[in-house]
Scaffold this active site. Structure first.
Site, PDB file in Angstrom:
ATOM      1  N   ASN A   1     -22.036  21.260 105.610  1.00 17.39           N
ATOM      2  CA  ASN A   1     -21.563  21.821 104.349  1.00 17.39           C
ATOM      3  C   ASN A   1     -22.085  23.246 104.199  1.00 17.39           C
ATOM      4  OD1 ASN A   1     -24.273  21.666 102.938  1.00 17.39           O
ATOM      5  ND2 ASN A   1     -23.931  19.495 103.370  1.00 17.39           N
TER       6      ASN A   1
ATOM      7  N   PHE B   1     -31.053  16.270  92.744  1.00 16.44           N
ATOM      8  CA  PHE B   1     -30.089  17.313  92.415  1.00 16.44           C
ATOM      9  C   PHE B   1     -28.690  16.727  92.478  1.00 16.44           C
ATOM     10  CE2 PHE B   1     -33.355  20.298  92.307  1.00 16.44           C
ATOM     11  CZ  PHE B   1     -32.865  21.569  92.026  1.00 16.44           C
TER      12      PHE B   1
END
Length: 405
Positions: free
Chosen positions: A216, A330
Site C-alpha cells: 500500500n 489506528f
C-alpha cells in the site's frame, strides 16, 4: 520538510564533501546556512558554499556587515540543527572545553540547539585519549555523532578517521530533524522515563513471487514520528517497521520486517511493554502461495491469485496475556471515518483508536488530522504536520500514565 541546518565547515581535506552535503540536503528539502572556518577556507571557498546554499556564507566573528545582517547569537539559534562537518580534532576540543575564539566556536557555545558532529582526522588523532574524552564530554551534553568511517586517509594511513559520506550524514540529519532538537527539549522532564513502548510503522509487503508483491501507499512518516516523540518523552521504544524510503529516527530501537507475519512475530517478541501503538498499514491478505520463480503471464487471461488472511496484530496484542497497559490502534479510512473507527475500537478491544481520513494524500503526505477515540470521549486534533501530531498524541499518552500512576 521546511527545516534548516547551520553547517560549520572545519579545516580538513574532507571539507569538499561538505559542499556535496549542501546539495544533498537541498535535494531533500532542507535549507542550509554556512559558517566557513579560517581553516575551511584553505580547502573550499566561500563562493562555492554560497552558490550551493543560496545564502550568505559567514566567516568572521568581527565582520560588521555580517553582524548587522545576522548577529552571531541569532545565527546560532536560527536553524533547527547545527552540523559540524568536517569536525576536526581542534573544533571538538574547543567545543568540549567552551572555547569561543572565532565565529564557529562562539556559535557552538551560544546555541540553544543540538549539534551533530561528523569527525574527520588522522586515525591517531581520532583514537587519542584527549579526542575520545572530548567526544564523550560532548555526547554527555546531548551532541550527536555520525562516523567517522574506516578507510585510507589523505595522509596515507588507514583506520577510523574518514568523514562519513554526504548521503550518510544527510540520513542522520533527516532522522535527527524528526525529534526535538532544542537543548531545552533535551533537558525537559521525561514523563515516560522507565516506560517501554512498541510502535509499528510503514506498510507490509506480501510477496507474490521474487519480483511482485502486494502493498500500500504508507510512507511510515506518522509511525516514525510517534516513535521519536515517545522516545523524546523518555520511553524506551521498539519501532517495528515495514519497508520505507525515509530516514530512520535516532532514538528508537529499529526492528525491520517486510511481511505481516514477520511484523506479528516481532511485536510479540518485543512484549511485554507499557504502550503499544499500531500505526503500520498492515496488509489484510497475502498470497496463498509464493512462487520462487517469476510468474509468467498465461495465455488467454489473467493468472489466478488466491489470498489468505494475515494475522491481526492489533487484536492479538489486545488478547495477549502480556497486553500493554495502553493499546492504541489506528483506523485509516476513506469513508464513514468515525463510524468505522468507533466500530474498530470495539471489535479490536483496544483502549484508543486514532481515526484519520486517508482519502487524500495522508498516507504519503506530510500532514495529518487525528481524531482520538477513547471510552471517555473523542478529541479532534487540528490538521498539522505529522511530527506535531505525533507530539500531541505522545503528550496525551504521557498524561494517561500520569493519571493512572
Amino acid at each position: 520538510m521546511n527545516k534548516s541546518v547551520l553547517l560549520i565547515i572545519g579545516g580538513g581535506i574532507a571539507a569538499y564533501k561538505s559542499l556535496l552535503l549542501i546539495r544533498e540536503l537541498a535535494r531533500r528539502g532542507v535549507t542550509t546556512r554556512v559558517i566557513l572556518t579560517k581553516g575551511g577556507t584553505q580547502f573550499v571557498t566561500p563562493l562555492s558554499a554560497q552558490a550551493l546554499s543560496g545564502s550568505t556564507v559567514f566567516t568572521d566573528l568581527w565582520d560588521l556587515t555580517a553582524e548587522s545582517e545576522m548577529g552571531h547569537i541569532e545565527l546560532s539559534r536560527s536553524s533547527d540543527l547545527i552540523v559540524v562537518a568536517p569536525a576536526t580534532a581542534n573544533i571538538l576540543a574547543q567545543a568540549a572545553h567552551g572555547v569561543a575564539g572565532d565565529l564557529a566556536t562562539t556559535t557552538l557555545l551560544a546555541t540553544d540547539k543540538r549539534v551533530l558532529y561528523a569527525p574527520a582526522m588522522n586515525v591517531r588523532m581520532y583514537e587519542s585519549e584527549a579526542t575520545q574524552a572530548n567526544i564523550a564530554t560532548l555526547a554527555e551534553r546531548g551532541a550527536l555523532f555520525v562516523g567517522p568511517d574506516a578507510g585510507e586517509m589523505a595522509c596515507g594511513e588507514f583506520g577510523d578517521g574518514r568523514m562519513a559520506e554526504p548521503d550518510g550524514i544527510a540520513d542522520v540529519i533527516m532522522a535527527a530533524l524528526q525529534g526535538d532538537m532544542t537543548l531545552d527539549g533535551l533537558r525537559a522532564p521525561k514523563p515516560l522515563l522507565g516506560r517501554r513502548a512498541i510502535v509499528t510503522a510503514g506498510p507490509t509487503r506480501e510477496p507474490i513471487d521474487p519480483v511482485r508483491y502486494l502493498s500500500n501507499h504508507s510512507s511510515g512518516r506518522q509511525g516514525y514520528a510517534i516513535a521519536q516523540a515517545l522516545a523524546d518523552l523518555g520511553a524506551q521504544v521498539d519501532l517495528v517497521t515495514g519497508p520505507t524510503a525515509i530516514a530512520k529516527p535516532l532514538g528508537p530501537n529499529i526492528i525491520a520486517v517486510e511481511t505481516a507475519e514477520q511484523m506479528h512475530a516481532a511485536v510479540h517478541a518485543a512484549l511485554p511493554a507499557d504502550i503499544f501503538v499500531a500505526v503500520a498499514a498492515v496488509a489484510d491478505w497475502r498470497p496463498a502461495q509464493q512462487t520462487h520463480k517469476k510468474t509468467k503471464k498465461p495465455e488467454g487471461g489473467p493468472a489466478p491469485l488466491q489470498l489468505v488472511e494475515n494475522p491481526d496484530i492489533l487484536r492479538s496484542v489486545c488478547l495477549s496475556d502480556k497486553r500493554p497497559n495502553l493499546v492504541v490502534g489506528f483506523a485509516a479510512e476513506t469513508h464513514d471515518v468515525m463510524e468505522l473507527a468507533r466500530a474498530k475500537r470495539v471489535r479490536k478491544d483496544c483502549d484508543w483508536i486514532v481515526a484519520n481520513d486517508v482519502s487524500g494524500d495522508v498516507m504519503g503526505g506530510q500532514e495529518n488530522e487525528m481524531i482520538i477515540i477513547t471510552d471517555a470521549g473523542e478529541t479532534r486534533l487540528p490538521k498539522q504536520s505529522k511530527q506535531a501530531a505525533a507530539r500531541a498524541l505522545s503528550r496525551r499518552i504521557a498524561a494517561h500514565f500520569g493519571e493512572t500512576s
